[in-house]
Design a protein around this motif. Sequence first.
Motif, PDB file in Angstrom:
ATOM      1  N   GLY A  19     -44.145 -45.821  43.368  1.00 62.24           N
ATOM      2  CA  GLY A  19     -43.279 -46.513  42.437  1.00 62.24           C
ATOM      3  C   GLY A  19     -43.206 -45.915  41.055  1.00 62.24           C
ATOM      4  N   GLU A  20     -43.620 -44.686  40.906  1.00 56.20           N
ATOM      5  CA  GLU A  20     -43.643 -44.053  39.591  1.00 56.20           C
ATOM      6  C   GLU A  20     -42.651 -42.905  39.481  1.00 56.20           C
ATOM      7  N   GLY A  21     -41.675 -42.850  40.313  1.00 57.54           N
ATOM      8  CA  GLY A  21     -40.713 -41.759  40.302  1.00 57.54           C
ATOM      9  C   GLY A  21     -40.727 -41.016  41.624  1.00 57.54           C
ATOM     10  N   LEU A  22     -39.794 -40.103  41.758  1.00 60.37           N
ATOM     11  CA  LEU A  22     -39.674 -39.361  43.015  1.00 60.37           C
ATOM     12  C   LEU A  22     -40.866 -38.441  43.245  1.00 60.37           C
ATOM     13  N   GLU A  23     -41.325 -38.410  44.475  1.00 63.14           N
ATOM     14  CA  GLU A  23     -42.398 -37.493  44.887  1.00 63.14           C
ATOM     15  C   GLU A  23     -41.853 -36.616  46.006  1.00 63.14           C
ATOM     16  N   LEU A  24     -41.107 -35.618  45.632  1.00 65.98           N
ATOM     17  CA  LEU A  24     -40.495 -34.712  46.597  1.00 65.98           C
ATOM     18  C   LEU A  24     -41.345 -33.465  46.752  1.00 65.98           C
ATOM     19  N   SER A  25     -42.525 -33.628  47.325  1.00 70.08           N
ATOM     20  CA  SER A  25     -43.430 -32.503  47.523  1.00 70.08           C
ATOM     21  C   SER A  25     -44.069 -32.601  48.898  1.00 70.08           C
ATOM     22  N   TRP A  26     -44.719 -31.529  49.302  1.00 72.84           N
ATOM     23  CA  TRP A  26     -45.386 -31.502  50.596  1.00 72.84           C
ATOM     24  C   TRP A  26     -46.615 -32.394  50.616  1.00 72.84           C
ATOM     25  N   ARG A  27     -47.055 -32.900  49.470  1.00 76.61           N
ATOM     26  CA  ARG A  27     -48.217 -33.784  49.409  1.00 76.61           C
ATOM     27  C   ARG A  27     -47.851 -35.254  49.616  1.00 76.61           C
TER      28      ARG A  27
END
Length: 108
Positions: A59-67
């Motif tokens: 809920g803190e922004g987009l997490e567009l990573s492999w993690r």
Amino acid sequence: MNYTLMILGMAAVTVAIKATIFVLGGRVAFPPWLQQALGFVPVTVLTAIIVPMVLAPHGEGLELSWRNPQLIAAIVAVLVCAATGRQLLTITIALLVFFGWQFAVLAN
């Protein structure tokens, strides 16, 4: 108290709508365009619930990573579903990828 009233209001509106349709039953005929539009409601609601959980799991922004295990599992689920069309297989593989990704990648 404000949230309680809001939840109770939403519940009352939902019950009123469902009760009205249940009581009226087959006496109300919806136009074909409305019947077709109502067919998209479940997909739309499910998408509105799932997409924020996949793209911003904390809920803190987009997490567009492999993690981001939710994103990886969602991508795998889309690929498996597109390739096989089998729901149970899609769910099983996506869950295995999700938990495996958390254990193998994020445990470090």
